[in-house]
Write an enzyme that holds these catalytic residues in place. Sequence first.
Site, PDB file in Angstrom:
ATOM      1  CG  PHE A  46      -5.303   2.923   0.910  1.00 24.81           C
ATOM      2  CD1 PHE A  46      -5.330   4.312   0.937  1.00 24.81           C
ATOM      3  CD2 PHE A  46      -4.134   2.301   0.508  1.00 24.81           C
ATOM      4  CE1 PHE A  46      -4.225   5.059   0.561  1.00 24.81           C
ATOM      5  CE2 PHE A  46      -3.022   3.042   0.132  1.00 24.81           C
ATOM      6  CZ  PHE A  46      -3.068   4.421   0.157  1.00 24.81           C
ATOM      7  CB  SER A  81      -0.960   0.003   1.189  1.00 21.39           C
ATOM      8  OG  SER A  81      -0.275  -0.095   2.410  1.00 21.39           O
ATOM      9  CD  GLU A  82       0.387   3.931   2.033  1.00 21.15           C
ATOM     10  OE1 GLU A  82      -0.626   4.632   1.791  1.00 21.15           O
ATOM     11  OE2 GLU A  82       0.356   2.896   2.719  1.00 21.15           O
ATOM     12  CB  THR A  83       7.380   1.947  -1.239  1.00 18.54           C
ATOM     13  OG1 THR A  83       6.931   0.609  -1.513  1.00 18.54           O
ATOM     14  CG2 THR A  83       8.898   1.949  -1.144  1.00 18.54           C
TER      15      THR A  83
END
Length: 280
Positions: A210, A49-51
């Site tokens: 999300f 979902s995030e880096t």
Amino acid sequence: MKHETNRPVLRLAAFSDGGEGGNPAGVVVDDALPSDAEMQRIATDVGYSETVFAAPQDDGWRVRFFSPKEEVAFCGHATIALGSVLAERESQGLFQLDLNSGRISVEINEDGSATLMSPPAHSAGADPSLLTAALELFDLTVADLDPALPPSLANAGNNHLILALGDRLTLSKMSYDLDEGARLMRQYDLTTISLLWAETPRRFHSRNAFAIGGVAEDPATGAAAAALGGYLRDIRWPHDGEINIVQGEDMGARSLLKASISAEPGDGIRVSGMTRVIGG
């Protein structure tokens, strides 16, 4: 000139429950940030979902977050993961992080957990048109909501719509159309839509849609936890300075978050959790 990184992506799960659960984040620490295009490419390839990307800058670290789809202003679980990586690399425990929107911090505690201090937290009542659209998206009605926790738009670095439900079963049935969810979130500048159930005044169960990031939900969302903490302070909820959040259970990735809430309106919220290293 931006630097194209050859440093490998580290992978950690933040807000884990012991050796399980948590939200996976990619972490890239290098001498300089890669180009925007390269950061987006890496985040898309990683698929989490995030880096988070970090490079030294003055007395702190320049930090940016990317989902597989686009840049994100602030990401709590990736900040917790980054704190663990920096502590291992730098042999110290407190780090100042410069985001696009301002400075925050992350520190490592004696028990090995990490604590972030969020951007300033504030909230306001949800726009009626947004509330109507969100209820329709999740096939909910006003009767499904908890009247003690009114719908709100809460922010601690980015916007989160808070919808508190009246029972755990309704929360467990969360379902929505991903494309329609992404459209709605772009229209109203939302990072997540946070569905909650208050088991007690200090223990919450959470699911965070999300869609704008290309995934149906996160197993742990530190930014939403910070926004929730600010919202509870604003409505004078009996939190006694701290809440615990269980997230990801319905995904099979049980995650644990703790939010410490100061009494000062607008202050950032301290969000804490454990991390674990995961495979590449």
